[in-house]
Motif scaffolding. Structure first.
Motif, PDB file in Angstrom:
ATOM      1  N   PHE B  35      71.153  36.011 131.348  1.00  0.00           N
ATOM      2  CA  PHE B  35      70.453  37.274 131.560  1.00  0.00           C
ATOM      3  C   PHE B  35      71.164  38.117 132.608  1.00  0.00           C
ATOM      4  O   PHE B  35      71.820  37.584 133.516  1.00  0.00           O
ATOM      5  N   TRP B  36      70.973  39.408 132.493  1.00  0.00           N
ATOM      6  CA  TRP B  36      71.261  40.330 133.586  1.00  0.00           C
ATOM      7  C   TRP B  36      69.966  41.055 133.925  1.00  0.00           C
ATOM      8  O   TRP B  36      69.303  41.620 133.051  1.00  0.00           O
ATOM      9  N   TYR B  37      69.625  41.012 135.233  1.00  0.00           N
ATOM     10  CA  TYR B  37      68.475  41.727 135.742  1.00  0.00           C
ATOM     11  C   TYR B  37      68.959  42.829 136.673  1.00  0.00           C
ATOM     12  O   TYR B  37      69.922  42.664 137.425  1.00  0.00           O
ATOM     13  N   LYS B  38      68.235  43.926 136.655  1.00  0.00           N
ATOM     14  CA  LYS B  38      68.499  45.055 137.549  1.00  0.00           C
ATOM     15  C   LYS B  38      67.377  45.138 138.570  1.00  0.00           C
ATOM     16  O   LYS B  38      66.199  45.040 138.209  1.00  0.00           O
ATOM     17  N   GLN B  39      67.749  45.337 139.838  1.00  0.00           N
ATOM     18  CA  GLN B  39      66.753  45.534 140.887  1.00  0.00           C
ATOM     19  C   GLN B  39      67.048  46.842 141.605  1.00  0.00           C
ATOM     20  O   GLN B  39      67.883  46.898 142.509  1.00  0.00           O
ATOM     21  N   PRO B  40      66.377  47.922 141.237  1.00  0.00           N
ATOM     22  CA  PRO B  40      66.571  49.203 141.930  1.00  0.00           C
ATOM     23  C   PRO B  40      65.923  49.165 143.302  1.00  0.00           C
ATOM     24  O   PRO B  40      65.288  48.169 143.666  1.00  0.00           O
ATOM     25  N   ASP B  86      71.586  54.087 137.612  1.00  0.00           N
ATOM     26  CA  ASP B  86      72.067  52.706 137.483  1.00  0.00           C
ATOM     27  C   ASP B  86      72.332  52.067 138.844  1.00  0.00           C
ATOM     28  O   ASP B  86      72.602  50.859 138.922  1.00  0.00           O
ATOM     29  N   THR B  87      72.268  52.856 139.898  1.00  0.00           N
ATOM     30  CA  THR B  87      72.448  52.317 141.244  1.00  0.00           C
ATOM     31  C   THR B  87      71.374  51.281 141.518  1.00  0.00           C
ATOM     32  O   THR B  87      70.174  51.572 141.450  1.00  0.00           O
ATOM     33  N   ALA B  88      71.791  50.045 141.802  1.00  0.00           N
ATOM     34  CA  ALA B  88      70.851  48.935 141.953  1.00  0.00           C
ATOM     35  C   ALA B  88      71.614  47.663 142.292  1.00  0.00           C
ATOM     36  O   ALA B  88      72.850  47.631 142.251  1.00  0.00           O
ATOM     37  N   MET B  89      70.846  46.618 142.611  1.00  0.00           N
ATOM     38  CA  MET B  89      71.385  45.260 142.633  1.00  0.00           C
ATOM     39  C   MET B  89      71.300  44.709 141.215  1.00  0.00           C
ATOM     40  O   MET B  89      70.297  44.906 140.530  1.00  0.00           O
ATOM     41  N   TYR B  90      72.352  44.009 140.820  1.00  0.00           N
ATOM     42  CA  TYR B  90      72.362  43.383 139.498  1.00  0.00           C
ATOM     43  C   TYR B  90      72.519  41.873 139.671  1.00  0.00           C
ATOM     44  O   TYR B  90      73.437  41.409 140.337  1.00  0.00           O
ATOM     45  N   PHE B  91      71.602  41.153 139.052  1.00  0.00           N
ATOM     46  CA  PHE B  91      71.606  39.708 139.142  1.00  0.00           C
ATOM     47  C   PHE B  91      71.904  39.099 137.778  1.00  0.00           C
ATOM     48  O   PHE B  91      71.287  39.465 136.767  1.00  0.00           O
ATOM     49  N   CYS B  92      72.814  38.167 137.777  1.00  0.00           N
ATOM     50  CA  CYS B  92      73.079  37.345 136.609  1.00  0.00           C
ATOM     51  C   CYS B  92      72.205  36.098 136.731  1.00  0.00           C
ATOM     52  O   CYS B  92      72.020  35.573 137.839  1.00  0.00           O
ATOM     53  N   ALA B  93      71.641  35.637 135.633  1.00  0.00           N
ATOM     54  CA  ALA B  93      70.768  34.461 135.661  1.00  0.00           C
ATOM     55  C   ALA B  93      71.007  33.604 134.431  1.00  0.00           C
ATOM     56  O   ALA B  93      71.467  34.084 133.395  1.00  0.00           O
ATOM     57  N   PHE B  94      70.641  32.358 134.556  1.00  0.00           N
ATOM     58  CA  PHE B  94      70.910  31.355 133.527  1.00  0.00           C
ATOM     59  C   PHE B  94      69.733  30.398 133.419  1.00  0.00           C
ATOM     60  O   PHE B  94      69.066  30.095 134.412  1.00  0.00           O
ATOM     61  N   THR B  95      69.462  29.912 132.241  1.00  0.00           N
ATOM     62  CA  THR B  95      68.508  28.821 132.093  1.00  0.00           C
ATOM     63  C   THR B  95      68.689  28.118 130.755  1.00  0.00           C
ATOM     64  O   THR B  95      69.013  28.763 129.765  1.00  0.00           O
ATOM     65  N   PRO B  96      68.455  26.807 130.706  1.00  0.00           N
ATOM     66  CA  PRO B  96      68.388  26.126 129.412  1.00  0.00           C
ATOM     67  C   PRO B  96      67.151  26.602 128.663  1.00  0.00           C
ATOM     68  O   PRO B  96      66.265  27.215 129.262  1.00  0.00           O
ATOM     69  N   PRO B  97      67.051  26.331 127.373  1.00  0.00           N
ATOM     70  CA  PRO B  97      65.877  26.780 126.623  1.00  0.00           C
ATOM     71  C   PRO B  97      64.614  26.067 127.074  1.00  0.00           C
ATOM     72  O   PRO B  97      64.665  25.019 127.698  1.00  0.00           O
ATOM     73  N   GLY B  98      63.493  26.695 126.742  1.00  0.00           N
ATOM     74  CA  GLY B  98      62.220  26.124 127.151  1.00  0.00           C
ATOM     75  C   GLY B  98      61.697  26.824 128.379  1.00  0.00           C
ATOM     76  O   GLY B  98      62.295  27.763 128.890  1.00  0.00           O
ATOM     77  N   ASN B  99      60.592  26.361 128.866  1.00  0.00           N
ATOM     78  CA  ASN B  99      59.920  27.034 129.969  1.00  0.00           C
ATOM     79  C   ASN B  99      60.408  26.491 131.312  1.00  0.00           C
ATOM     80  O   ASN B  99      59.652  25.917 132.076  1.00  0.00           O
ATOM     81  N   THR B 100      61.672  26.650 131.553  1.00  0.00           N
ATOM     82  CA  THR B 100      62.274  26.170 132.805  1.00  0.00           C
ATOM     83  C   THR B 100      62.750  27.358 133.617  1.00  0.00           C
ATOM     84  O   THR B 100      63.053  28.405 133.064  1.00  0.00           O
ATOM     85  N   PRO B 101      62.809  27.208 134.924  1.00  0.00           N
ATOM     86  CA  PRO B 101      63.091  28.364 135.781  1.00  0.00           C
ATOM     87  C   PRO B 101      64.492  28.908 135.627  1.00  0.00           C
ATOM     88  O   PRO B 101      65.434  28.187 135.324  1.00  0.00           O
TER      89      PRO B 101
END
Lengths: 115, 114
Positions: B35-40, B86-101
């Motif tokens: 995932f990529w998340y944006k945090q303005p 588009d000015t913001a912090m951008y976070f890359c995130a990862f998770t295996p499938p399922g309801n895991t953090p």
């Protein structure tokens, strides 16, 4: 849909005081996550719950931190006693029943300042 | 341990130009999500784009696209026609499938300059 609701939005307290952060997940979501955001460490998972049961609290930094989820619509993160290094933004997030993880919804966060 | 690395703490780009944010991750899983998340400045976390590891086609959402290189464990975000919003912090995130953090990188602060 009101989204994930966190309170307070800002909290300023003195070292040694107890701090309680609150979270109301989206109705029907069965998982709840607490994250902490700092400049140095980014977003760290503190603890998460499935069906109100704590699953993994290995991210909780110390015994001063505790989290509860007494029912499906409410969770608290408590710091007692607070220290200046606890200053951070604390996020709560929830995801739906049997949800795929991309359905992670974040609250607006609580900015905590410990003086 | 599963980790996510964003090697660029800060970046800037001129309005209307293209910018690419880097992300690498480490996992022994074969099926997972990125995932990529944006945090303005408002602090809200906004999902920008999502990629499933079993899909070879790179995900695209309007001006946002990814370059997913599974063998290299790389997941970069390209923003085309950059806008001031588009000015913001951008976070890359990862998770295996399922309801895991989700596991997040430390973020890249992007500034779009007029």
């Amino acid at each position: 849909d009101a989204g994930v609701i966190q309170s307070p939005r800002h909290e300023v307290t003195e070292m040694g005081q107890e701090v309680t952060l609150r979270c109301k997940p989206i109705s029907g979501h069965n998982s709840l996550f607490w994250y902490r955001q700092t400049m140095m460490r980014g977003l760290e998972l503190l603890i998460y719950f499935n069906n109100n049961v704590p699953i993994d609290d290995s991210g909780m930094p110390e015994d001063r931190f505790s989290a509860k989820m007494p029912n499906a619509s409410f969770s608290t993160l408590k710091i007692q006693p607070s220290e200046p290094r606890d200053s951070a933004v604390y996020f709560c997030a929830s995801s739906p029943v049997g949800g795929r993880v991309e359905k992670l919804f974040f609250g607006s966060g609580t900015q905590l300042s410990v003086l | 341990a599963q980790t996510v690395t964003q090697s660029q703490p800060e970046m800037s780009v001129q309005e209307a130009e293209t910018v690419t944010l880097s992300c690498t991750y480490d996992t022994s899983e074969s099926n997972y999500y990125l995932f990529w998340y944006k945090q303005p400045p408002s602090r809200q976390m906004i999902l920008v784009i999502r990629q499933e590891a079993y899909k070879q086609q790179n995900a695209t959402e309007n001006r946002f696209s990814v370059n997913f290189q599974k063998a290299a464990k790389s997941f970069s975000l390209k923003i085309s026609d950059s806008q001031l919003g588009d000015t913001a912090m951008y976070f890359c995130a990862f998770t295996p499938p399922g309801n895991t953090p989700l596991v997040f990188g430390k973020g890249t602060r992007l500034s779009v300059i007029a």
